[in-house]
Design a protein around this motif. Structure first.
Motif, PDB file in Angstrom:
ATOM      1  N   GLN A 285       0.840  -1.200   0.000  1.00 19.91           N
ATOM      2  CA  GLN A 285       0.000   0.000   0.000  1.00 19.91           C
ATOM      3  C   GLN A 285       0.879   1.256   0.000  1.00 19.91           C
TER       4      GLN A 285
ATOM      5  N   MET B  62       0.704   4.553  -0.938  1.00 23.78           N
ATOM      6  CA  MET B  62       0.282   5.871  -0.483  1.00 23.78           C
ATOM      7  C   MET B  62       0.013   5.905   1.009  1.00 23.78           C
TER       8      MET B  62
ATOM      9  N   LEU C  29      -5.254   0.054  -2.133  1.00 17.28           N
ATOM     10  CA  LEU C  29      -5.496   1.467  -1.824  1.00 17.28           C
ATOM     11  C   LEU C  29      -5.663   1.684  -0.331  1.00 17.28           C
TER      12      LEU C  29
ATOM     13  N   THR D 148      -5.427   6.905   2.738  1.00 16.50           N
ATOM     14  CA  THR D 148      -4.993   7.211   1.379  1.00 16.50           C
ATOM     15  C   THR D 148      -5.660   8.503   0.937  1.00 16.50           C
TER      16      THR D 148
ATOM     17  N   ASN E 195      -1.468   6.102  -6.722  1.00 14.98           N
ATOM     18  CA  ASN E 195      -0.897   5.018  -5.928  1.00 14.98           C
ATOM     19  C   ASN E 195       0.257   4.344  -6.674  1.00 14.98           C
TER      20      ASN E 195
END
Length: 481
Positions: free
Chosen positions: A318, A320, A346, A352, A360
């Motif tokens: 992940q 972000m 996400l 996020t 992303n």
């Protein structure tokens, strides 16, 4: 350069798209998509080529071809994308849809401080509230080109933090109806879902936890014929558990119902040795295997990666949210070199903040290249694959989603780098990943049915979802204070 002129048709956001109804009598196919630059994410095809594909009545792709269709190819509907880029819908291998109403909270906190801030109001939610919050998150995903998601449902268990790096959930049995409301919400929104649930923690007897899981699985069985419901999973919780018995419980649950298990593990930069010792709980319990996908997996070492790779485990990355929460940078080059499968998620929409799969991907590329000081740490084409087919593979659903191949659902995006214009397209994949963004996302299709036109959702209830979410969160905020 991108092939394809702009034929006459329906004007959509400055670009002509022809959607013509053809033929008399029984159609050959439901949908013909033509005049496209296809980014199929099919390992047996070129990364990008000019072509067309057809979709059958069941919403699955029936053929993918280069060039132009002949006059003998007819369909109920023809979608001429006028030379736009067409790629598979993004697959988020790690998501928490219910957090969609909590963006921008705890803006300067790391993981556990952020959880405290984010759950302050949702802890007071009931099943109806969490239904609308989850549906809000699901339709936000669809609008942004994410057509499939692994969803960690809110277990409705009280969260307790002991330190910057240690937290737990109060021992309890998650409420079946509360969890089930979240599955209904994602499917009602039109999102394909891998539905994940957390088991009872701490002092809850294993028999009681498994009986409660039986109830959840039984309720979900009502959606067994729904093509949007892909499979069920366990939300592994050893990271927050007080004893190794949690790993034993998860193994029993996986075997009982044939479930995937995605544990959050080795996520924060705090108390790393304690986190690594909990990896040993999974190893010693015999949990490790192809049905285990570690979420985050940042604070690893060579031995942990080697053990996980040998067992066939996967990883969900992940970029972000890991950056937003200052969790660190996952060692993706080492993990891939060891042979582990990798997907991209996400994560929470509230950490996020913007559920943007294009951002992303770019964040992931930038983090790895900057960390390793090497552009080969994450090639652009590999990044697109990880966000689509790679995520589907790590979740065990690549036979249905993640690529534009025969037999997969026709979940696809129409992305036009000419509107707004990004300049000449020398490499379609590089333009798609590096230069395009949500502003270039013109259409989202799921199962051969359009679900979004630009930022506008086709779902007539989309406005009601927004109203319900705002009204319910305002009520909770007033009640909590």
């Amino acid at each position: 350069m991108v092939a394809g002129d702009r034929p006459g048709g329906v004007r959509t956001r400055g670009r002509h798209v022809s959607a013509t109804l053809l033929g008399q009598g029984a159609p050959v196919t439901r949908l013909l998509v033509t005049n496209a630059v296809l980014l199929t994410c099919d390992p047996d095809r070129p990364p990008a080529f000019r072509g067309w594909f057809t979709v059958g009545d069941d919403g699955r792709i029936t053929g993918v071809h280069e060039g132009d269709p002949g006059p003998e190819v007819t369909a109920e509907r023809v979608l001429d994308v006028a030379g736009a880029l067409v790629g598979p819908g993004f697959v988020s291998s790690h998501s928490h849809l219910f957090t969609s109403a909590s963006r921008g909270m705890a803006a300067d906190q790391s993981l556990y401080g952020w959880i405290e801030g984010m759950t302050r109001y949702t802890e007071a939610a009931d099943a109806e509230d969490v239904y609308w919050f989850t549906r809000h998150g699901a339709q936000d995903f669809l609008r942004n080109g994410i057509t499939t998601a692994f969803d960690f449902t809110d277990p409705d268990l009280a969260f307790e933090r002991q330190s910057a790096g240690v937290a737990s959930f109060v021992a309890a049995l998650p409420d079946t109806a509360y969890q089930h409301a979240q599955l209904r919400a994602s499917l009602d929104a039109g999102l394909r879902s891998v539905h994940s649930v957390m088991l009872g923690q701490g002092a809850v007897p294993q028999a009681d936890a498994l009986a409660q899981l039986d109830d959840v699985v039984g309720m979900a069985a009502a959606f067994g014929d729904d093509p949007r419901f892909l499979r069920m999973a366990v939300s592994g919780a050893v990271q927050w558990a007080p004893s190794p018995a949690a790993a034993d419980l998860e193994l029993a649950a996986m075997r009982r119902h044939g479930l995937l298990n995605q544990p959050h593990l080795l996520e924060t930069p705090h108390e790393v040795e304690l986190q690594r010792s909990k990896f040993g709980w999974y190893r010693d319990a015999g949990v490790l295997g192809p049905d285990v996908v570690f979420g985050h997996f940042i604070q690893t070492d060579e031995a942990i990666i080697a053990t996980s790779a040998e067992a066939g485990c996967g990883v969900s990355w992940q970029p972000m949210s890991n950056g937003r929460l200052a969790s660190g940078v996952t060692s993706i080059p080492e993990i891939r070199a060891a042979g582990m499968r990798v997907g991209i998620g996400l994560d929470d929409q509230s950490c996020t903040d913007v559920s943007d799969p294009f951002s992303n991907m770019r964040t992931g590329i930038a983090l790895l290249r900057a960390t390793y000081r090497d552009p080969a740490a994450m090639p652009v084409g590999d990044m697109l694959t990880l966000a689509t087919r790679g995520s589907a593979e790590v979740l065990g659903v690549d036979d249905r989603v993640g690529s534009l191949r025969v037999g997969r659902f026709a979940d696809f995006l129409v992305v036009d780098p000419r509107d707004p214009d990004t300049g000449p397209v020398w490499d379609p994949v590089a333009t798609y990943v590096l230069a395009c963004s949500l502003r270039n996302l013109h259409q989202v299709w799921s199962g051969g049915v359009q679900v979004a036109d630009g930022a506008r959702l086709v779902d007539p209830q989309a406005g009601e979802v927004v109203s319900q979410t705002h009204e319910r969160m305002a009520r909770l905020a007033a009640a909590v204070g």
